[in-house]
Design an enzyme around this catalytic site. Sequence first.
Site, PDB file in Angstrom:
ATOM      1  N   GLN A  31      43.085  34.405  43.847  1.00  0.00           N
ATOM      2  CA  GLN A  31      42.298  33.417  44.587  1.00  0.00           C
ATOM      3  C   GLN A  31      41.238  32.818  43.667  1.00  0.00           C
ATOM      4  OE1 GLN A  31      41.904  36.884  47.460  1.00  0.00           O
ATOM      5  NE2 GLN A  31      40.858  35.222  48.502  1.00  0.00           N
TER       6      GLN A  31
ATOM      7  N   VAL B 101      39.325  30.806  40.643  1.00  0.00           N
ATOM      8  CA  VAL B 101      39.483  29.473  40.068  1.00  0.00           C
ATOM      9  C   VAL B 101      39.143  29.481  38.578  1.00  0.00           C
ATOM     10  CG1 VAL B 101      39.170  28.294  42.268  1.00  0.00           C
ATOM     11  CG2 VAL B 101      37.161  28.831  40.882  1.00  0.00           C
TER      12      VAL B 101
ATOM     13  N   HIS C  25      43.956  29.026  44.690  1.00  0.00           N
ATOM     14  CA  HIS C  25      42.801  28.157  44.944  1.00  0.00           C
ATOM     15  C   HIS C  25      42.522  27.145  43.836  1.00  0.00           C
ATOM     16  CE1 HIS C  25      40.961  31.196  48.052  1.00  0.00           C
ATOM     17  NE2 HIS C  25      42.031  30.585  48.492  1.00  0.00           N
TER      18      HIS C  25
ATOM     19  N   CYS D 160      41.223  12.840  40.171  1.00  0.00           N
ATOM     20  CA  CYS D 160      40.706  11.702  40.943  1.00  0.00           C
ATOM     21  C   CYS D 160      41.493  11.602  42.241  1.00  0.00           C
ATOM     22  CB  CYS D 160      40.844  10.395  40.167  1.00  0.00           C
ATOM     23  SG  CYS D 160      40.351   8.978  41.190  1.00  0.00           S
TER      24      CYS D 160
ATOM     25  N   CYS E  72      43.154   7.566  42.326  1.00  0.00           N
ATOM     26  CA  CYS E  72      44.224   7.047  41.455  1.00  0.00           C
ATOM     27  C   CYS E  72      45.069   8.155  40.836  1.00  0.00           C
ATOM     28  CB  CYS E  72      43.627   6.162  40.361  1.00  0.00           C
ATOM     29  SG  CYS E  72      42.774   7.088  39.062  1.00  0.00           S
TER      30      CYS E  72
ATOM     31  N   CYS F 267      35.385   8.401  38.281  1.00  0.00           N
ATOM     32  CA  CYS F 267      36.598   7.995  37.578  1.00  0.00           C
ATOM     33  C   CYS F 267      36.434   6.538  37.150  1.00  0.00           C
ATOM     34  CB  CYS F 267      37.780   8.140  38.534  1.00  0.00           C
ATOM     35  SG  CYS F 267      39.373   7.707  37.815  1.00  0.00           S
TER      36      CYS F 267
ATOM     37  N   CYS G 204      38.277   4.293  37.921  1.00  0.00           N
ATOM     38  CA  CYS G 204      38.654   3.483  39.090  1.00  0.00           C
ATOM     39  C   CYS G 204      37.512   3.369  40.089  1.00  0.00           C
ATOM     40  CB  CYS G 204      39.905   4.061  39.760  1.00  0.00           C
ATOM     41  SG  CYS G 204      39.592   5.475  40.847  1.00  0.00           S
TER      42      CYS G 204
ATOM     43  N   GLY H  66      39.324  43.424  44.409  1.00  0.00           N
ATOM     44  CA  GLY H  66      38.160  42.537  44.466  1.00  0.00           C
ATOM     45  C   GLY H  66      38.264  41.412  45.463  1.00  0.00           C
TER      46      GLY H  66
HETATM   47  P1  NAD Z   1      35.922  37.539  48.590  1.00  0.00           P
HETATM   48  O1  NAD Z   1      35.692  37.229  50.016  1.00  0.00           O
HETATM   49  O2  NAD Z   1      37.289  37.944  48.247  1.00  0.00           O
HETATM   50  O3  NAD Z   1      34.824  38.696  48.226  1.00  0.00           O
HETATM   51  C1  NAD Z   1      34.637  39.332  47.016  1.00  0.00           C
HETATM   52  C2  NAD Z   1      35.018  40.826  47.094  1.00  0.00           C
HETATM   53  O4  NAD Z   1      34.841  41.404  45.802  1.00  0.00           O
HETATM   54  C3  NAD Z   1      34.151  41.685  48.051  1.00  0.00           C
HETATM   55  O5  NAD Z   1      35.022  42.454  48.892  1.00  0.00           O
HETATM   56  C4  NAD Z   1      33.381  42.628  47.130  1.00  0.00           C
HETATM   57  O6  NAD Z   1      33.134  43.905  47.703  1.00  0.00           O
HETATM   58  C5  NAD Z   1      34.314  42.724  45.944  1.00  0.00           C
HETATM   59  N1  NAD Z   1      33.686  43.083  44.653  1.00  0.00           N
HETATM   60  C6  NAD Z   1      32.413  42.829  44.226  1.00  0.00           C
HETATM   61  N2  NAD Z   1      32.245  43.270  42.965  1.00  0.00           N
HETATM   62  C7  NAD Z   1      33.430  43.808  42.562  1.00  0.00           C
HETATM   63  C8  NAD Z   1      33.889  44.413  41.357  1.00  0.00           C
HETATM   64  N3  NAD Z   1      33.089  44.525  40.282  1.00  0.00           N
HETATM   65  N4  NAD Z   1      35.173  44.860  41.304  1.00  0.00           N
HETATM   66  C9  NAD Z   1      36.002  44.730  42.373  1.00  0.00           C
HETATM   67  N5  NAD Z   1      35.615  44.160  43.548  1.00  0.00           N
HETATM   68  C10 NAD Z   1      34.358  43.706  43.642  1.00  0.00           C
HETATM   69  O7  NAD Z   1      35.624  36.324  47.670  1.00  0.00           O
HETATM   70  P2  NAD Z   1      34.368  35.319  47.753  1.00  0.00           P
HETATM   71  O8  NAD Z   1      33.357  35.836  46.806  1.00  0.00           O
HETATM   72  O9  NAD Z   1      33.946  35.124  49.185  1.00  0.00           O
HETATM   73  O10 NAD Z   1      34.951  33.955  47.224  1.00  0.00           O
HETATM   74  C11 NAD Z   1      35.636  33.047  48.066  1.00  0.00           C
HETATM   75  C12 NAD Z   1      36.457  32.112  47.223  1.00  0.00           C
HETATM   76  O11 NAD Z   1      35.601  31.411  46.325  1.00  0.00           O
HETATM   77  C13 NAD Z   1      37.450  32.800  46.308  1.00  0.00           C
HETATM   78  O12 NAD Z   1      38.647  33.056  46.957  1.00  0.00           O
HETATM   79  C14 NAD Z   1      37.571  31.805  45.172  1.00  0.00           C
HETATM   80  O13 NAD Z   1      38.444  30.771  45.500  1.00  0.00           O
HETATM   81  C15 NAD Z   1      36.173  31.270  45.042  1.00  0.00           C
HETATM   82  N6  NAD Z   1      35.425  32.030  44.013  1.00  0.00           N
HETATM   83  C16 NAD Z   1      36.019  32.166  42.787  1.00  0.00           C
HETATM   84  C17 NAD Z   1      35.387  32.883  41.789  1.00  0.00           C
HETATM   85  C18 NAD Z   1      36.112  33.006  40.466  1.00  0.00           C
HETATM   86  O14 NAD Z   1      37.010  32.230  40.201  1.00  0.00           O
HETATM   87  N7  NAD Z   1      35.765  33.980  39.627  1.00  0.00           N
HETATM   88  C19 NAD Z   1      34.140  33.484  42.045  1.00  0.00           C
HETATM   89  C20 NAD Z   1      33.546  33.315  43.300  1.00  0.00           C
HETATM   90  C21 NAD Z   1      34.226  32.590  44.287  1.00  0.00           C
HETATM   91 ZN    ZN Z   2      40.585   7.267  39.693  1.00  0.00          ZN
END
Ligand code: NAD
Ligand code: ZN
Length: 260
Positions: free
Chosen positions: A110, A112, A128, A136, A139, A157, A159, A196
């Site tokens: 999940q 990014v 995600h 954009c 376009c 952009c 555009c 996580g």
């Molecule tokens: P989430 O709801 O899946 O929660 C994060 C989970 O990670 C919690 O259950 C927490 O207990 C656990 N956690 C915390 N520290 C940890 C560790 N060191 N090891 C293992 N587990 C641990 O996710 P969110 O934070 O609500 O994010 C929502 C969405 O936002 C994500 O699905 C993602 O698309 C985006 N997001 C991405 C990133 C990234 O790309 N690194 C970071 C934050 C949010």
């Molecule tokens: Zn554009």
Amino acid sequence: MTEPGGLQRAARAIADRLYAGALIVASTGAGMSRESGIPTFRGAEGVWRQYRAEEVATPEALARDPAWAWEFHDHLRALVAAARPNAGHLALARLERELTPACAVRVITQNVDRLHEAAGSSGVVRLHGDILRVVCPRCGWEEGDYPVPAPAAPPHCDCGAVLRPDVVLFGERLPEDQLEEAFALAETCDVMLVVGTSVVVEPAASLPVMAREQGALVVEVNPEPTILSRAVQHSLRGTAGGVLPALVEEVLRLTQELDS
Ligand code: NAD
Ligand code: ZN
């Protein structure tokens, strides 16, 4: 922390499920990258108090107040651009490297960021999107490595439209092809590691349930209990960077024993 012996029991259960052609899937959420310096939104360590992610990371916010939405995304983009894979990402890549070609190891994330790929995992299913990529909406122009920080808040952009990071915002649909692949992996895996993720949003919530129902072994790694913890065979309390290297080491040791 994980109860004494819990990790060994989980590793033994995983090794017992492995055979030539077995499929191990890791489904990972924001907690996976916490130890790489990218905070989670939810969970005790969620440190985005100055922004409510469910409000700012939405299509409505991007339309109504693009400068604010971009300020938030650029904050996260800077952390992502500077981050390096942690011991947990490296452990999953090691599992793939050492079990291939006898078994397949796949990651559904999940996140990014690009930390699974940077660690060496291949064929990562991205539910995600990718926050360093920009598109954009008018376009269709796109840039895989858009500058961090963006040249303006919000950037436009050529555009004239406001650009957007190539991520799934709250309330938006997930990419169909990635979703289908994720479900197919959950339906056919022998082992699923759930790392996580708070397992409250779809489809992250459904994947381990599907895996469990079709008979897979499901092992959770999270420092906090989740709604999944009691429903899976093994729930290990600890961080991705703390638990995964030891778990992978033990699984590989046990599978070598099986070979000889
Ligand atoms: P989430 O709801 O899946 O929660 C994060 C989970 O990670 C919690 O259950 C927490 O207990 C656990 N956690 C915390 N520290 C940890 C560790 N060191 N090891 C293992 N587990 C641990 O996710 P969110 O934070 O609500 O994010 C929502 C969405 O936002 C994500 O699905 C993602 O698309 C985006 N997001 C991405 C990133 C990234 O790309 N690194 C970071 C934050 C949010
Ligand atoms: Zn554009």
